[in-house]
Design a protein around this motif. Structure first.
Motif, PDB file in Angstrom:
ATOM      1  N   ARG A   1       0.816  -1.209   0.000  1.00 13.55           N
ATOM      2  CA  ARG A   1       0.000   0.000   0.000  1.00 13.55           C
ATOM      3  C   ARG A   1       0.853   1.263   0.000  1.00 13.55           C
ATOM      4  N   VAL A   2       0.459   2.245  -0.806  1.00 19.12           N
ATOM      5  CA  VAL A   2       1.139   3.544  -0.846  1.00 19.12           C
ATOM      6  C   VAL A   2       0.697   4.364   0.366  1.00 19.12           C
ATOM      7  N   VAL A   3       1.692   4.828   1.145  1.00 19.91           N
ATOM      8  CA  VAL A   3       1.364   5.641   2.326  1.00 19.91           C
ATOM      9  C   VAL A   3       1.917   7.060   2.243  1.00 19.91           C
ATOM     10  N   ALA A   4       2.928   7.282   1.407  1.00 17.83           N
ATOM     11  CA  ALA A   4       3.486   8.626   1.263  1.00 17.83           C
ATOM     12  C   ALA A   4       3.871   8.871  -0.191  1.00 17.83           C
ATOM     13  N   LEU A   5       3.710  10.132  -0.616  1.00 18.02           N
ATOM     14  CA  LEU A   5       3.845  10.524  -2.023  1.00 18.02           C
ATOM     15  C   LEU A   5       5.109  11.351  -2.250  1.00 18.02           C
ATOM     16  N   PRO A   6       5.499  11.540  -3.513  1.00 15.83           N
ATOM     17  CA  PRO A   6       6.695  12.331  -3.819  1.00 15.83           C
ATOM     18  C   PRO A   6       6.649  13.709  -3.157  1.00 15.83           C
ATOM     19  N   GLY A   7       7.790  14.105  -2.573  1.00 11.46           N
ATOM     20  CA  GLY A   7       7.902  15.418  -1.957  1.00 11.46           C
ATOM     21  C   GLY A   7       7.424  15.487  -0.520  1.00 11.46           C
ATOM     22  N   GLU A   8       6.744  14.450  -0.041  1.00 16.31           N
ATOM     23  CA  GLU A   8       6.270  14.446   1.345  1.00 16.31           C
ATOM     24  C   GLU A   8       7.364  13.936   2.279  1.00 16.31           C
ATOM     25  N   SER A   9       7.234  14.269   3.544  1.00 20.60           N
ATOM     26  CA  SER A   9       8.117  13.734   4.567  1.00 20.60           C
ATOM     27  C   SER A   9       7.334  12.732   5.401  1.00 20.60           C
ATOM     28  N   ILE A  10       7.969  11.611   5.714  1.00 25.50           N
ATOM     29  CA  ILE A  10       7.321  10.576   6.517  1.00 25.50           C
ATOM     30  C   ILE A  10       8.194  10.209   7.705  1.00 25.50           C
ATOM     31  N   ARG A  11       7.574  10.012   8.859  1.00 24.35           N
ATOM     32  CA  ARG A  11       8.271   9.440  10.001  1.00 24.35           C
ATOM     33  C   ARG A  11       7.320   8.461  10.683  1.00 24.35           C
ATOM     34  N   ILE A  12       7.902   7.537  11.465  1.00 20.71           N
ATOM     35  CA  ILE A  12       7.110   6.532  12.168  1.00 20.71           C
ATOM     36  C   ILE A  12       7.515   6.543  13.632  1.00 20.71           C
ATOM     37  N   GLU A  13       6.523   6.651  14.502  1.00 21.87           N
ATOM     38  CA  GLU A  13       6.756   6.605  15.951  1.00 21.87           C
ATOM     39  C   GLU A  13       5.848   5.551  16.560  1.00 21.87           C
ATOM     40  N   GLN A  14       6.470   4.501  17.118  1.00 19.40           N
ATOM     41  CA  GLN A  14       5.739   3.390  17.734  1.00 19.40           C
ATOM     42  C   GLN A  14       4.590   2.916  16.847  1.00 19.40           C
ATOM     43  N   GLY A  15       4.904   2.750  15.569  1.00 16.62           N
ATOM     44  CA  GLY A  15       3.929   2.202  14.645  1.00 16.62           C
ATOM     45  C   GLY A  15       2.906   3.174  14.118  1.00 16.62           C
ATOM     46  N   GLN A  16       3.031   4.453  14.431  1.00 13.46           N
ATOM     47  CA  GLN A  16       2.100   5.460  13.904  1.00 13.46           C
ATOM     48  C   GLN A  16       2.803   6.254  12.812  1.00 13.46           C
ATOM     49  N   LEU A  17       2.128   6.402  11.658  1.00 16.12           N
ATOM     50  CA  LEU A  17       2.688   7.171  10.551  1.00 16.12           C
ATOM     51  C   LEU A  17       2.362   8.651  10.705  1.00 16.12           C
TER      52      LEU A  17
END
Length: 202
Positions: free
Chosen positions: A95-111
């Protein structure tokens, strides 16, 4: 200027929602330009054996005229298959969760996308169809569940520092986090490696 910053700050902390993507998996007919992929992995399993051991219907032409969107389940070239002797499939779904140019981080399983909590059914770690809150309710009855909770809270797979997605690339994660090999392990995938959109199963 100070008043303007105070006014805008609450808007920045609003969660990011996806009202377009349905959690339900549809049974569909195979139409023109579609293929059936025998999916043997359980990386997309949400407690009801979705896509596990079934014929997954792929629309190979979908992205020729449509953009890749957050929430899409894509059929893609697996970048780890060529490097592995473990029998990984050359192509996979996720599954796509983040798109070009976006910033993503994960904390304890939360996007978090651009600092905003991704508040949707696929926005947090799942195992056996349960998110962290649901797992905690079950933890008193099972050592296995307690182990999964510990993995979600502590493992590198469910805690990632912020990463900006390059242009033309997408961050993908399987719905069953503990059983999925995805962008958390091999990074974002390119648009060229996306071979089609999953429409459902047949």
């Amino acid at each position: 200027m100070i008043l303007l910053m105070v006014f805008l700050f609450p808007a920045c902390s609003q969660p990011l929602r996806d009202n377009r993507t349905s959690e339900a998996v549809a049974k569909v007919d195979v139409g023109a330009g579609m293929v059936v992929f025998k999916h043997m992995n359980d990386n997309m399993e949400r407690g009801n054996k979705e896509f596990s051991g079934v014929g997954v219907v792929i629309d190979q032409g979908h992205y020729k005229s449509n953009p890749v969107q957050r929430g899409d389940i894509v059929y893609y070239k697996n970048p780890q298959a060529a490097k592995s002797n473990n029998g990984l499939q050359n192509n996979e779904i996720s599954r796509v969760v983040a798109l070009p140019g976006e910033s993503i981080r994960i904390e304890q399983g939360q996007l978090y996308i651009n600092g905003k909590k991704l508040d949707t059914f696929y926005g947090q770690a799942h195992w056996g169809g349960m998110d962290l809150a649901q797992l905690k309710k079950q933890s008193s009855n099972s050592e296995a569940v307690k182990s999964v909770i510990k993995i979600i809270q502590e493992s590198d797979e469910t805690n990632k520092q912020e990463l900006k997605i390059p242009d033309g690339q997408y961050y993908i994660i399987g719905d069953n986090w503990i059983r999925s090999g995805d962008s958390r392990h091999f990074g974002p995938i390119s648009k060229d490696s996306i071979l089609g959109k999953v429409k459902g199963y047949n």
